[in-house]
Design a protein around this motif. Structure first.
Motif, short mmCIF file in Angstrom:
data_model
loop_
_atom_site.label_atom_id
_atom_site.label_comp_id
_atom_site.label_asym_id
_atom_site.label_seq_id
_atom_site.Cartn_x
_atom_site.Cartn_y
_atom_site.Cartn_z
N GLN A 22 -9.32 2.85 7.00
CA GLN A 22 -8.15 2.59 7.49
C GLN A 22 -8.43 3.60 9.26
O GLN A 22 -8.33 4.31 9.10
CB GLN A 22 -7.27 3.28 7.53
CG GLN A 22 -5.65 2.76 7.92
CD GLN A 22 -3.98 3.06 7.37
OE1 GLN A 22 -4.79 2.54 6.37
NE2 GLN A 22 -3.17 3.52 8.44
N ASP A 45 1.53 -0.15 13.33
CA ASP A 45 2.23 0.90 12.99
C ASP A 45 3.33 1.46 14.47
O ASP A 45 2.47 0.99 16.11
CB ASP A 45 1.48 1.83 12.25
CG ASP A 45 2.76 3.19 12.37
OD1 ASP A 45 4.00 3.45 11.79
OD2 ASP A 45 1.53 4.50 11.37
N GLY A 97 2.27 8.53 9.96
CA GLY A 97 2.98 9.10 8.79
C GLY A 97 4.18 9.69 9.39
O GLY A 97 4.50 10.59 8.00
N MET A 98 5.07 9.62 9.93
CA MET A 98 6.49 10.12 10.42
C MET A 98 7.23 9.50 10.58
O MET A 98 8.13 10.08 10.93
CB MET A 98 6.18 10.27 12.00
CG MET A 98 4.79 10.79 12.44
SD MET A 98 4.36 11.45 14.05
CE MET A 98 6.05 12.68 14.53
N GLY A 99 7.58 8.40 10.06
CA GLY A 99 8.72 7.27 9.29
C GLY A 99 9.11 6.79 10.56
O GLY A 99 10.35 6.52 10.89
N CYS A 124 0.63 5.47 0.95
CA CYS A 124 0.00 6.18 1.36
C CYS A 124 0.00 7.62 1.52
O CYS A 124 1.38 7.76 1.16
CB CYS A 124 -0.13 5.36 2.58
SG CYS A 124 -1.58 5.82 4.01
N ASP A 142 2.61 -1.32 3.92
CA ASP A 142 2.43 0.12 3.79
C ASP A 142 3.45 1.28 4.13
O ASP A 142 4.17 0.93 5.27
CB ASP A 142 1.01 0.34 4.81
CG ASP A 142 0.33 1.59 5.11
OD1 ASP A 142 -0.02 1.79 4.03
OD2 ASP A 142 0.20 1.85 5.96
N SER A 155 4.38 5.75 3.75
CA SER A 155 3.84 7.10 3.24
C SER A 155 5.77 7.74 3.12
O SER A 155 5.47 7.85 2.12
CB SER A 155 3.56 7.58 4.42
OG SER A 155 2.43 8.50 4.06
N SER A 156 5.79 8.17 3.98
CA SER A 156 6.82 9.07 4.55
C SER A 156 8.79 8.98 4.32
O SER A 156 9.57 9.00 2.89
CB SER A 156 7.59 9.56 5.60
OG SER A 156 7.20 8.77 6.57
N LYS A 192 1.05 -1.12 -0.04
CA LYS A 192 -0.27 0.11 0.10
C LYS A 192 0.86 1.11 -0.13
O LYS A 192 1.86 1.18 1.23
CB LYS A 192 -0.67 -0.41 0.83
CG LYS A 192 -1.20 1.63 2.06
CD LYS A 192 -2.46 1.16 2.67
CE LYS A 192 -3.51 2.12 3.28
NZ LYS A 192 -2.36 2.56 4.25
N GLY A 222 5.20 2.02 9.17
CA GLY A 222 6.34 2.51 9.92
C GLY A 222 8.48 3.02 9.81
O GLY A 222 7.70 1.33 9.97
N GLY A 223 7.89 3.58 9.04
CA GLY A 223 9.14 3.73 8.53
C GLY A 223 9.69 3.02 7.77
O GLY A 223 10.91 3.39 7.35
N SER A 228 -2.59 16.10 9.23
CA SER A 228 -1.51 15.41 8.62
C SER A 228 -1.33 16.34 6.92
O SER A 228 -2.02 17.61 6.57
CB SER A 228 -1.89 14.55 7.76
OG SER A 228 -1.25 13.99 6.56
N ARG A 231 -0.97 15.53 4.60
CA ARG A 231 -1.31 15.07 3.15
C ARG A 231 -2.68 14.90 3.07
O ARG A 231 -3.09 14.48 2.39
CB ARG A 231 -1.03 13.30 3.08
CG ARG A 231 0.85 13.26 3.69
CD ARG A 231 0.80 11.56 3.58
NE ARG A 231 2.82 11.71 4.33
CZ ARG A 231 3.59 11.63 5.34
NH1 ARG A 231 2.21 11.66 6.34
NH2 ARG A 231 4.33 12.18 5.26
O1 LIG Z 1 0.11 9.74 6.74
C1 LIG Z 1 -0.35 10.71 7.68
O2 LIG Z 1 -0.36 11.90 7.53
C2 LIG Z 1 -1.11 9.89 8.27
C3 LIG Z 1 -1.92 10.37 9.82
C4 LIG Z 1 -2.76 9.97 10.20
C5 LIG Z 1 -2.06 8.87 10.64
C6 LIG Z 1 -1.66 7.67 10.15
C7 LIG Z 1 -1.66 8.41 9.12
N1 LIG Z 1 -0.25 7.83 8.28
C8 LIG Z 1 -0.77 6.26 8.15
O3 LIG Z 1 0.67 6.14 8.82
C9 LIG Z 1 1.48 4.64 8.36
C10 LIG Z 1 2.88 4.67 8.38
O4 LIG Z 1 3.38 5.82 8.04
P1 LIG Z 1 5.05 6.17 7.49
O5 LIG Z 1 5.55 5.13 5.96
O6 LIG Z 1 5.29 5.34 8.51
O7 LIG Z 1 5.45 7.54 7.03
C11 LIG Z 1 0.75 5.54 7.00
O8 LIG Z 1 1.39 4.75 5.15
C12 LIG Z 1 -0.28 5.83 6.61
O9 LIG Z 1 -0.93 4.46 6.62
#
Ligand SMILES: O=C(O)c1ccccc1N[C@@H]1O[C@H](COP(=O)(O)O)[C@@H](O)[C@H]1O
Length: 222
Positions: A85, A134, A146-148, A7, A189, A191-192, A5, A169-170, A34, A36
């Motif tokens: 989610q 996460d 979403g904080m890495g 995100c 999954d 994102s950052s 995924k 997560g990260g 966020s 995003r």
């Molecule tokens: O991505 C965001 O801004 C967010 C905001 C609020 C809740 C969840 C969010 N993101 C989710 O967290 C995972 C892990 O993020 P990362 O890869 O560590 O940056 C992301 O994939 C979303 O599912």
């Protein structure tokens, strides 16, 4: 096959790259704090711009944090996501209500900082379609995800989980192979880890992440 995924997509370019490079799920964030965040109308516009509404080549996930009914109704009307989610403090009862109200599947995210956090999974066995693990963010953090931030992936190894699950997560293109090896995750999954700045996706990193996932052996999730 490990499923991925991507995100926090906010632009037609990044959404298109994610789908064409093989993401099984694409995530849009509906949480105002966020970087995003997309309002429901903007999320719909993004899907329209990329033909996702007709093609549904990837499952559409909307990420929420303790969503109220007004947001759920707007998301249902404008986006009709495949999955919602839940990334906040939702109870199993609230998740059942979210499913009944929206008709969407449920992905429940559980924050992890130690082995005790995994005891909560049994509460979700008959409720969530998919679980997500996460890293628990600090109490004063701006966002619950979403904080890495990552956690000890070996905590999940060999754990009997009642639903197909995502590791989050990260994750990055460089560490996702090791993360899946250590955790046994059937789905991942990110994102950052595929961004050049908070909320700004980098297409080359999306492709690199999905390429790394595509080379992994693994179980097919259901
Ligand atoms: O991505 C965001 O801004 C967010 C905001 C609020 C809740 C969840 C969010 N993101 C989710 O967290 C995972 C892990 O993020 P990362 O890869 O560590 O940056 C992301 O994939 C979303 O599912």
């Amino acid at each position: 096959m490990t499923l991925a995924k991507i995100c926090g997509l906010t632009t037609p370019e990044s959404l298109t790259v994610a789908v064409e490079a093989g993401a099984a799920f694409v995530g849009l964030v509906a949480f105002e704090k966020s970087p995003r965040h997309l309002a429901p109308e903007d999320a719909r516009r993004l899907l329209d711009q990329t033909g996702m509404v007709e093609s549904r080549r990837a499952k559409v996930v909307v990420v929420t944090v303790d969503p109220d009914d007004a947001l759920l109704d707007a998301l249902t009307r404008h986006v009709a996501p495949d999955f919602i989610q839940l990334h906040g403090h939702e109870t199993p009862e609230r998740a059942e209500a979210v499913r009944a109200r929206t008709g969407a599947g449920i992905i429940k995210c559980l924050p992890v900082s130690g082995p005790d956090d995994l005891k909560r999974v049994t509460d979700w066995a008959g409720v969530a379609d998919h679980l997500m693990f996460d890293a628990r963010t600090p109490a004063d953090a701006a966002l619950p995800g979403g904080m890495g931030l990552s956690f000890d992936w070996t905590l999940l190894r060999g754990v009997d989980l009642p639903r197909p699950w995502f590791l989050a997560g990260g994750l990055t293109p460089d560490n996702v192979t090791e993360a899946v090896r250590l955790s046994g995750a059937p789905m991942v999954d990110v994102s950052s880890g595929v961004e050049r700045a908070p909320g700004v996706k980098e297409p080359a990193l999306i492709r690199a992440f999905l390429e790394a996932v595509g080379t992994l052996p693994g179980k097919q999730s259901s």
